[in-house]
Design an enzyme around this catalytic site. Sequence first.
Site, PDB file in Angstrom:
ATOM      1  N   LYS A   6     -35.496 -73.248 -53.896  1.00  0.00           N
ATOM      2  CA  LYS A   6     -36.052 -71.914 -53.633  1.00  0.00           C
ATOM      3  C   LYS A   6     -36.193 -71.126 -54.946  1.00  0.00           C
ATOM      4  O   LYS A   6     -35.729 -71.554 -55.997  1.00  0.00           O
ATOM      5  CB  LYS A   6     -35.202 -71.175 -52.598  1.00  0.00           C
ATOM      6  CG  LYS A   6     -35.140 -71.886 -51.249  1.00  0.00           C
ATOM      7  CD  LYS A   6     -36.512 -72.020 -50.587  1.00  0.00           C
ATOM      8  CE  LYS A   6     -36.543 -73.113 -49.524  1.00  0.00           C
ATOM      9  NZ  LYS A   6     -36.244 -72.691 -48.185  1.00  0.00           N
TER      10      LYS A   6
HETATM   11  C1  LIG Z   1     -36.030 -73.206 -46.816  1.00  0.00           C
HETATM   12  C2  LIG Z   1     -36.449 -72.450 -45.628  1.00  0.00           C
HETATM   13  C3  LIG Z   1     -35.546 -72.111 -44.612  1.00  0.00           C
HETATM   14  C4  LIG Z   1     -34.171 -72.685 -44.524  1.00  0.00           C
HETATM   15  O1  LIG Z   1     -33.341 -72.398 -45.563  1.00  0.00           O
HETATM   16  P1  LIG Z   1     -32.083 -73.372 -45.868  1.00  0.00           P
HETATM   17  O2  LIG Z   1     -31.348 -72.621 -46.920  1.00  0.00           O
HETATM   18  O3  LIG Z   1     -32.617 -74.669 -46.337  1.00  0.00           O
HETATM   19  O4  LIG Z   1     -31.289 -73.493 -44.619  1.00  0.00           O
HETATM   20  C5  LIG Z   1     -35.993 -71.299 -43.595  1.00  0.00           C
HETATM   21  N1  LIG Z   1     -37.262 -70.859 -43.540  1.00  0.00           N
HETATM   22  C6  LIG Z   1     -38.170 -71.195 -44.474  1.00  0.00           C
HETATM   23  C7  LIG Z   1     -39.549 -70.664 -44.352  1.00  0.00           C
HETATM   24  C8  LIG Z   1     -37.798 -72.016 -45.538  1.00  0.00           C
HETATM   25  O5  LIG Z   1     -38.708 -72.368 -46.447  1.00  0.00           O
END
Ligand SMILES: *Cc1c(COP(=O)(O)O)cnc(C)c1O
Length: 377
Positions: free
Chosen positions: A182
């Site tokens: 992220k």
């Molecule tokens: C990555 C992501 C999540 C989930 O996050 P995690 O930290 O991997 O649990 C939820 N929604 C979207 C749109 C994402 O890209």
Amino acid sequence: MIPVCEPELGEEELRNVIECIKSKAISGIAGEFIPEFELKLSEYCGKRHGVATSSGTTALHLAIAALEIGPGDEVILSAFTNIATALAIVHNGAIPVPIDSERETWNIDVNLIERKVSSKTKAIMPVHIYGHPCDMDPIMEIARKYKLYVIEDAAEAHGAEYKGAKAGGIGDIGCFSFYGNKIITTGEGGMLITDNGDIAERAKLLRNLAFGKKTRFQHHYLGFNYRMTNIEAAIGVAQLKKLDYFAERKRYIANFYYSRLKDISGLTFPVEKPWAKNVYWMYCLVIEDEFGINRDELMEKLFKKGIETRSMFIPMNQQPIFQKLGLFKNKEDRCPVAEELGRKGLYLPSGVGLTDDQMKYVCETIKALSKRKVATK
Ligand SMILES: *Cc1c(COP(=O)(O)O)cnc(C)c1O
């Protein structure tokens, strides 16, 4: 191999982690980094409260639980998303109602929302997909009209803006992820932010097993352990300082790719609406028929040339597990735009540490693959 995304971690992250270990403040209820991270990210987004969690998935789950949305309720969401958004609804016993994407930004088509609002609808979950914010004004208007909560899934949009407001800071709750790929990362981690003190308090209670206020081991609610560790928050505090720089790097990468790929026919590119600041979490391409080879072939060929890519999401209405649960069986549950994106979309290496030479190589390789096909026709 040029990886699709790698985190950038520096000296300050290291120093903060060492501090946690030296002070033995490593858990989810010890240490100062957790409240600091919560305060700084919520402030950054213009909100009063932050509740750090173990992941983006658990932030979303906690958001729905804190709003006491459950069996018998419906929640409208972007069909085109990571399954975590839908799981947050389903694991709380509520019904997800997916809405198709609009063509340009690939975000929830705001013109399709109102017809899906029913007497059971409790909330709308727009997802700022791949870093482009959703068109929030019409969403907030529908929410006000029908008294619905708005939970933004901003897991891919740290630092993105809608008409000057930060993504995640517009609805009743905004949820972030800090997974390793992220825009800022804590390894694993998440956070929900809100202006509503009651929601924040309930989320904090449920995050920590809903320990009793008077008698610690007497529980009045079904809690979770969704705590972020102090070590993760320590990394997050350092990462947050670089968020604006990371967002600018993502924009640079997007511009670099676009300027070198834009003349190739059969490619559709991400956009940036006049009211938006896109942070291009991942730089996406939609591979149209005119390109010559299809998305899967292109991914395979790029991989052989040492370039890692990933396909775009498959929308929620097409997920086998939800169909097995009896959901989305009707014609009107179809999401043709999102389904097409799921078939034709991919994203290129997008890590903030990419070099110009790496990106040039990616562009030249794509160009060669498109030309080769034309030549053999
Ligand atoms: C990555 C992501 C999540 C989930 O996050 P995690 O930290 O991997 O649990 C939820 N929604 C979207 C749109 C994402 O890209």
